[in-house]
Design a protein around this motif. Structure first.
Motif, PDB file in Angstrom:
ATOM      1  N   LEU A 197      66.838 -66.665 -47.277  1.00 46.55           N
ATOM      2  CA  LEU A 197      66.089 -67.948 -46.632  1.00 46.55           C
ATOM      3  C   LEU A 197      64.870 -68.208 -47.660  1.00 46.55           C
ATOM      4  O   LEU A 197      64.164 -67.528 -47.598  1.00 46.55           O
TER       5      LEU A 197
ATOM      6  N   VAL B 212      61.624 -70.593 -47.975  1.00 44.11           N
ATOM      7  CA  VAL B 212      60.869 -71.113 -47.310  1.00 44.11           C
ATOM      8  C   VAL B 212      59.699 -71.915 -48.231  1.00 44.11           C
ATOM      9  O   VAL B 212      59.330 -71.510 -49.200  1.00 44.11           O
TER      10      VAL B 212
ATOM     11  N   SER C 278      63.130 -73.685 -38.565  1.00 43.88           N
ATOM     12  CA  SER C 278      64.100 -74.005 -39.328  1.00 43.88           C
ATOM     13  C   SER C 278      63.495 -75.231 -40.234  1.00 43.88           C
ATOM     14  O   SER C 278      63.997 -75.508 -41.440  1.00 43.88           O
ATOM     15  N   HIS C 279      62.438 -75.868 -39.785  1.00 43.13           N
ATOM     16  CA  HIS C 279      62.229 -77.056 -40.778  1.00 43.13           C
ATOM     17  C   HIS C 279      61.402 -76.671 -41.974  1.00 43.13           C
ATOM     18  O   HIS C 279      61.490 -77.376 -42.830  1.00 43.13           O
TER      19      HIS C 279
ATOM     20  N   ILE D 216      62.616 -74.126 -43.699  1.00 49.61           N
ATOM     21  CA  ILE D 216      63.693 -73.660 -44.899  1.00 49.61           C
ATOM     22  C   ILE D 216      64.331 -74.572 -45.577  1.00 49.61           C
ATOM     23  O   ILE D 216      64.533 -75.844 -44.982  1.00 49.61           O
ATOM     24  N   TYR D 217      64.393 -74.395 -46.969  1.00 45.14           N
ATOM     25  CA  TYR D 217      64.840 -75.453 -47.781  1.00 45.14           C
ATOM     26  C   TYR D 217      66.149 -74.875 -48.473  1.00 45.14           C
ATOM     27  O   TYR D 217      66.710 -75.648 -49.253  1.00 45.14           O
ATOM     28  N   LYS D 218      66.469 -73.823 -48.505  1.00 48.33           N
ATOM     29  CA  LYS D 218      67.612 -73.015 -49.220  1.00 48.33           C
ATOM     30  C   LYS D 218      68.195 -71.927 -48.371  1.00 48.33           C
ATOM     31  O   LYS D 218      67.252 -71.020 -47.905  1.00 48.33           O
ATOM     32  N   VAL D 219      69.646 -71.927 -48.378  1.00 44.86           N
ATOM     33  CA  VAL D 219      70.136 -70.725 -47.829  1.00 44.86           C
ATOM     34  C   VAL D 219      70.999 -70.298 -48.447  1.00 44.86           C
ATOM     35  O   VAL D 219      71.934 -71.116 -49.140  1.00 44.86           O
TER      36      VAL D 219
ATOM     37  N   LEU E 130      72.833 -72.523 -39.920  1.00 38.42           N
ATOM     38  CA  LEU E 130      71.424 -72.912 -40.623  1.00 38.42           C
ATOM     39  C   LEU E 130      71.470 -73.951 -41.607  1.00 38.42           C
ATOM     40  O   LEU E 130      70.384 -74.441 -42.037  1.00 38.42           O
ATOM     41  N   GLU E 131      72.465 -73.712 -42.357  1.00 40.62           N
ATOM     42  CA  GLU E 131      72.687 -74.762 -43.553  1.00 40.62           C
ATOM     43  C   GLU E 131      72.567 -76.335 -43.007  1.00 40.62           C
ATOM     44  O   GLU E 131      71.836 -76.910 -43.615  1.00 40.62           O
TER      45      GLU E 131
ATOM     46  N   LYS F  72      68.550 -76.428 -41.676  1.00 42.81           N
ATOM     47  CA  LYS F  72      67.275 -76.210 -42.602  1.00 42.81           C
ATOM     48  C   LYS F  72      66.580 -77.844 -42.777  1.00 42.81           C
ATOM     49  O   LYS F  72      67.298 -78.596 -42.972  1.00 42.81           O
TER      50      LYS F  72
ATOM     51  N   ALA G 190      64.370 -70.152 -36.400  1.00 46.76           N
ATOM     52  CA  ALA G 190      65.436 -69.340 -37.192  1.00 46.76           C
ATOM     53  C   ALA G 190      65.351 -67.853 -37.083  1.00 46.76           C
ATOM     54  O   ALA G 190      66.295 -67.146 -36.897  1.00 46.76           O
TER      55      ALA G 190
END
Length: 263
Positions: free
Chosen positions: A163, A165, A181-182, A184-187, A218-219, A222, A241
């Motif tokens: 993940l 961030v 979760s806010h 996180i920009y990539k899963v 989560l995708e 995010k 998350a």
């Protein structure tokens, strides 16, 4: 002295850790080992491949394994299962759990004694004038008290995804807050709820955590604001998350003291 080795001829893909260095580090963490030693075919960790770069310098004492930047991209930068890159990752795992780690030339196992003579903590040589170990010594990360069983357990789990961030989220994690979760920009990768994942910032691992959602959910979540999460999940559901108690930082908190604010 346990010697850790993954038997490639009998292991199935589902049971495989991937490399002996990682397996040894996870075992050392779980056993609360006094030290971990990784064997290779060179005398030290170098800043570059000593076989091809005459300017490569030997690293004898690595004070901050989590911040180490060396070139391991070329073939032959370190032999053995997994190569030098995996040995550095294994050393970081052990260091984070407070386990000192030594890298030695496997042709000279007696060099372990030079580490014991030097001392296996962050205080420097046990006696004034003691020479540095005959190998590379990765110092253990400073610990806030003893390493908890939960922290040790998380560090010993195989990771299955990453993940990424943003800056603000990284600083919040360093401040012992939960992973929102806010931030996180990539899963990347597939995982289920309660799996262990790597937490990444600017391409570098900064922590590990147990996730409260699977990768598919989560995708979708995010980068979403708290209000959006409430509308999607409903009241009473976890908005984090990873909960604070299920996050372990693998870098020192001061690494984010000068991080620039998120855009």
């Amino acid at each position: 002295v346990p010697i850790i080795n993954e038997n490639d001829s009998t292991n199935t893909a589902e049971m495989r850790f991937g490399d002996n260095d990682n397996l040894a580090a996870l075992t050392a963490v779980q056993l609360e080992a006094d030290a971990l030693f990784l064997c290779t075919d060179v005398d030290y960790l170098y800043t570059a491949n000593p076989r091809t770069d005459p300017n490569a310098k030997a690293l004898r004492i690595v004070d901050e394994p989590w911040a180490l930047q060396v070139d391991t991209s070329e073939e032959g930068s370190g032999m053995g299962t997994g190569g030098m890159a995996t040995k550095i990752l294994a050393a970081r795992t052990a260091s984070t759990a407070g386990v000192p780690c030594g890298l030695i030339n496997g042709q000279h196992p007696e060099r372990v004694l030079s580490f014991l003579a030097y001392g296996l903590d962050r205080e420097g040589p046990r006696n004034p004038g003691t020479p540095e170990p005959n190998g590379t010594f990765f110092l253990p990360m400073p610990q806030d008290g003893s390493v908890s069983d939960n922290r040790r357990w998380i560090l010993s789990l195989p990771t299955c995804a990453e993940l990424s961030v943003d800056d603000l989220c990284a600083r919040e994690l360093a401040g012992k807050k939960s992973l929102s979760s806010h931030g996180i920009y990539k899963v990347e990768g597939k995982f289920e709820k309660n799996d262990c994942v790597k937490l990444m910032h600017n391409g570098t691992e900064i922590g590990r955590g147990l996730v409260n959602f699977d990768s598919e959910d989560l995708e979708k979540l995010k980068g979403k604001s708290t209000n959006t999460l409430l509308s999607v999940l409903g009241k009473g559901c976890s908005l984090e998350a990873c909960d604070e108690g299920n996050v372990v930082m693998t870098v020192a908190p001061q690494a984010f003291e000068e991080a620039s604010p998120a855009n």
